[in-house]
Design a protein around this motif. Sequence first.
Motif, PDB file in Angstrom:
ATOM      1  N   TYR A 185      28.601  43.130  36.616  1.00 16.57           N
ATOM      2  CA  TYR A 185      28.555  41.775  36.058  1.00 16.57           C
ATOM      3  C   TYR A 185      28.280  40.690  37.099  1.00 16.57           C
ATOM      4  N   LEU A 186      28.526  40.979  38.372  1.00 15.72           N
ATOM      5  CA  LEU A 186      28.449  39.928  39.391  1.00 15.72           C
ATOM      6  C   LEU A 186      27.567  40.333  40.560  1.00 15.72           C
ATOM      7  N   GLU A 187      26.944  39.320  41.192  1.00 18.53           N
ATOM      8  CA  GLU A 187      26.286  39.508  42.485  1.00 18.53           C
ATOM      9  C   GLU A 187      27.370  39.370  43.546  1.00 18.53           C
ATOM     10  N   LEU A 188      28.007  40.489  43.890  1.00 21.63           N
ATOM     11  CA  LEU A 188      29.211  40.441  44.708  1.00 21.63           C
ATOM     12  C   LEU A 188      28.963  39.854  46.092  1.00 21.63           C
ATOM     13  N   GLU A 189      27.775  40.101  46.658  1.00 17.10           N
ATOM     14  CA  GLU A 189      27.515  39.609  48.009  1.00 17.10           C
ATOM     15  C   GLU A 189      27.437  38.081  48.059  1.00 17.10           C
ATOM     16  N   GLN A 190      27.239  37.446  46.901  1.00 16.10           N
ATOM     17  CA  GLN A 190      27.166  35.986  46.868  1.00 16.10           C
ATOM     18  C   GLN A 190      28.485  35.345  46.441  1.00 16.10           C
ATOM     19  N   CYS A 191      29.363  36.108  45.798  1.00 15.81           N
ATOM     20  CA  CYS A 191      30.621  35.546  45.315  1.00 15.81           C
ATOM     21  C   CYS A 191      31.564  35.261  46.488  1.00 15.81           C
ATOM     22  N   SER A 192      32.485  34.334  46.285  1.00 13.24           N
ATOM     23  CA  SER A 192      33.403  33.976  47.366  1.00 13.24           C
ATOM     24  C   SER A 192      34.725  33.499  46.787  1.00 13.24           C
ATOM     25  N   TYR A 193      35.760  33.537  47.653  1.00 12.64           N
ATOM     26  CA  TYR A 193      37.076  33.044  47.252  1.00 12.64           C
ATOM     27  C   TYR A 193      37.714  32.342  48.431  1.00 12.64           C
ATOM     28  N   ASN A 194      38.174  31.116  48.192  1.00 15.30           N
ATOM     29  CA  ASN A 194      38.866  30.328  49.210  1.00 15.30           C
ATOM     30  C   ASN A 194      40.350  30.364  48.888  1.00 15.30           C
ATOM     31  N   ALA A 195      41.113  31.111  49.687  1.00 15.80           N
ATOM     32  CA  ALA A 195      42.529  31.305  49.388  1.00 15.80           C
ATOM     33  C   ALA A 195      43.330  30.017  49.525  1.00 15.80           C
ATOM     34  N   SER A 196      42.916  29.130  50.441  1.00 16.97           N
ATOM     35  CA  SER A 196      43.676  27.897  50.659  1.00 16.97           C
ATOM     36  C   SER A 196      43.561  26.940  49.482  1.00 16.97           C
ATOM     37  N   THR A 197      42.368  26.864  48.879  1.00 17.33           N
ATOM     38  CA  THR A 197      42.168  25.971  47.725  1.00 17.33           C
ATOM     39  C   THR A 197      42.266  26.706  46.397  1.00 17.33           C
ATOM     40  N   ILE A 201      34.232  31.363  43.352  1.00 20.77           N
ATOM     41  CA  ILE A 201      32.866  31.055  42.921  1.00 20.77           C
ATOM     42  C   ILE A 201      32.171  32.368  42.573  1.00 20.77           C
ATOM     43  N   LEU A 202      31.666  32.462  41.348  1.00 17.27           N
ATOM     44  CA  LEU A 202      31.025  33.678  40.854  1.00 17.27           C
ATOM     45  C   LEU A 202      29.542  33.443  40.626  1.00 17.27           C
ATOM     46  N   TYR A 203      28.750  34.484  40.904  1.00 14.38           N
ATOM     47  CA  TYR A 203      27.325  34.500  40.598  1.00 14.38           C
ATOM     48  C   TYR A 203      27.077  35.635  39.607  1.00 14.38           C
ATOM     49  N   SER A 212      35.756  36.032  29.833  1.00 12.73           N
ATOM     50  CA  SER A 212      35.555  37.271  30.583  1.00 12.73           C
ATOM     51  C   SER A 212      35.383  36.998  32.073  1.00 12.73           C
ATOM     52  N   PHE A 213      34.702  35.897  32.412  1.00 12.51           N
ATOM     53  CA  PHE A 213      34.511  35.590  33.826  1.00 12.51           C
ATOM     54  C   PHE A 213      35.812  35.143  34.497  1.00 12.51           C
ATOM     55  N   ILE A 214      36.717  34.567  33.728  1.00 14.23           N
ATOM     56  CA  ILE A 214      38.021  34.243  34.306  1.00 14.23           C
ATOM     57  C   ILE A 214      38.767  35.537  34.654  1.00 14.23           C
ATOM     58  N   PHE A 215      38.694  36.536  33.760  1.00 20.76           N
ATOM     59  CA  PHE A 215      39.293  37.837  34.082  1.00 20.76           C
ATOM     60  C   PHE A 215      38.616  38.462  35.299  1.00 20.76           C
ATOM     61  N   LEU A 216      37.273  38.457  35.332  1.00 19.21           N
ATOM     62  CA  LEU A 216      36.549  39.056  36.454  1.00 19.21           C
ATOM     63  C   LEU A 216      36.845  38.327  37.760  1.00 19.21           C
ATOM     64  N   ALA A 217      37.051  37.015  37.693  1.00 20.99           N
ATOM     65  CA  ALA A 217      37.399  36.257  38.898  1.00 20.99           C
ATOM     66  C   ALA A 217      38.737  36.725  39.453  1.00 20.99           C
ATOM     67  N   HIS A 218      39.707  36.947  38.583  1.00 18.78           N
ATOM     68  CA  HIS A 218      41.001  37.447  39.041  1.00 18.78           C
ATOM     69  C   HIS A 218      40.866  38.855  39.620  1.00 18.78           C
TER      70      HIS A 218
END
Length: 593
Positions: A185-197, A201-203, A212-218
């Motif tokens: 479902y995602l372009e994993l190499e482009q996705c990112s997560y900022n733990a401090s904030t 960000i999903l592609y 569904s994207f909220i579940f995939l983000a988690h």
Amino acid sequence: MQISVECFPEDDIKRYVAAIGAVKKAKNPLVTILLNPLPWPKLSPKVQPSVHEISIPELDVVRHGSIWKGQVQTGAFYDFNKRATEENFNINLSVENIKTKTLKDILAEIRQKKFRLPPNYNDDRSIIYNSIWFKEARYNVISFGDINVIVSSLEVLTATYTPTRKELRRKIINTPNYVQLLQEYLELEQCSYNASTKECILYPKIAAGDASFIFLAHLYCSEYTKEIYENIHNSKELVKLDKYNRPYPHRYPEIKPYHNGNLNFASTGIWLDDQKKFFLVLRINETYAPNHIKVRVVETSKRKIDSTSDDGLPSENSANNTRTITSPDRLRIKVDRNPAKRKNGVYMISEIQSHIHDGTIIRQTSIEFTDAEGDDGGDEDNRAEVVNIITPNFEEINTSSGERVANPSGIIREFRTVDSQSYKISQGTVVNDVISGLLTLAQDKDYGLELSFLDENSNPVLNETRINLKNFDNNNPWTHKNNKDRHVVLMQLKLKNKNNYYYICEIERILQGDNFTGLAIESTQKINYVTLQIILRYIISKEGRNIDTTKLTKENIKGNYIITKLFKHNKGGLDWSTKMEGVLAEKLNYLRN
């Protein structure tokens, strides 16, 4: 419009879903359903409780307590002797306040008499059904204060993980490696997560919808969600052995809410005690997606402009657009079919997602079925579908939601489509897999596929439709074996930048040994009723086998040049959307741009 399940008894007896139990391990996992005849507990000795198996994604239709007349859903729910009530809960989840137990242990601890399974023995002590399949099912006991909310693992999956996407729920159960699921479902190499904030960000690769994207983000950024996901598959592999040391096929997965923090939902259930300390959830009717992680989706938006390109086609400009799909107001997801709004017609909501941002609803889609001729004398089997869309004041294609929205005035647009056929839930069949694969491709707007179904008069209808072959040749016993009618599904494909007409024809299986190939059809004209008769009668004459595609060419259907190609259903480890993309490329010469 009717919803029916083919594996339920073919009669006119009313039954309700009394329990949802074990998962049967298979390539397409099935879940055991216990049907109990009404009225209950005063049962006819000739009609007993019965166990059936359905595909796990169909639990959003086959709900606990739902009433069925034979194979057909009535739209009503059993009230469990007037004990069923609606309750709203807002719970702060943590590891400490969620325990997983079997239904048998829960009921033994509470020692209640308000909820019980139907008897599994006859008067002569002969077994009616195996109650172990339901008593061993895993339930979550969520405690807060003096209250304990009891909800089944499969209801948590159906109503809170991805309530609007059946295919993704199936993949969650079928895919032990969460990275493999994310890669679909995602372009994993482009996705990112900022733990401090706490910003993710999903592609997206393909359409899946905001919930569904909220579940995939988690699943992408939360170690807690990854542990929950891995435990689903670890618990699913726990087996019990029979006396010959052979593993039983029935499994009991433990499925907890995929996030910690706030869980807010509306439900229907039963208070098991007079003190109202134990509440058994039968159905979660509405829930809110978690918002403690900020989820942003980067998607391609296409907007039409007035100028034309060099080839004379309307121009579009494309740009990446970042949408925030979580906000303080949260994403509200309605997951029930709301039978209370049912009058003479059938009311069904297949999917509702209201995107709430900064307190303003900017997109809301709902589907409602009512009588085509109104409530006063309309044909009960002739339903009209009304689709209402509220959108922003521009045309935009959102790849994450799979929706095309176009509404210059910003008001409600209404579309009506008459559908005189029944909606059949085909459990674990090749036909259902092919349809699922094509629907997934159709959600990917960059692929350029529009899909519709044809009825027996060759008219397009919006929803999945079965064409009864008995209506085309009642003399051939192949069309109605074992008291079951043989059906086909005919799908019309509109392919981007293609001028001809394209179709996929699939034959329904009703016998264990049925093994058919699919038909891909290209035609210079739309298939009309006469052409459809010729095609279906030829399929009947060959009993779906050894089809000679040269018999369905220009010489046989005058004035309509038709090319018919066969394709096999072996997908070689691919998912069905990839398989069907290959079929369209090989058989219909349609390639992704």
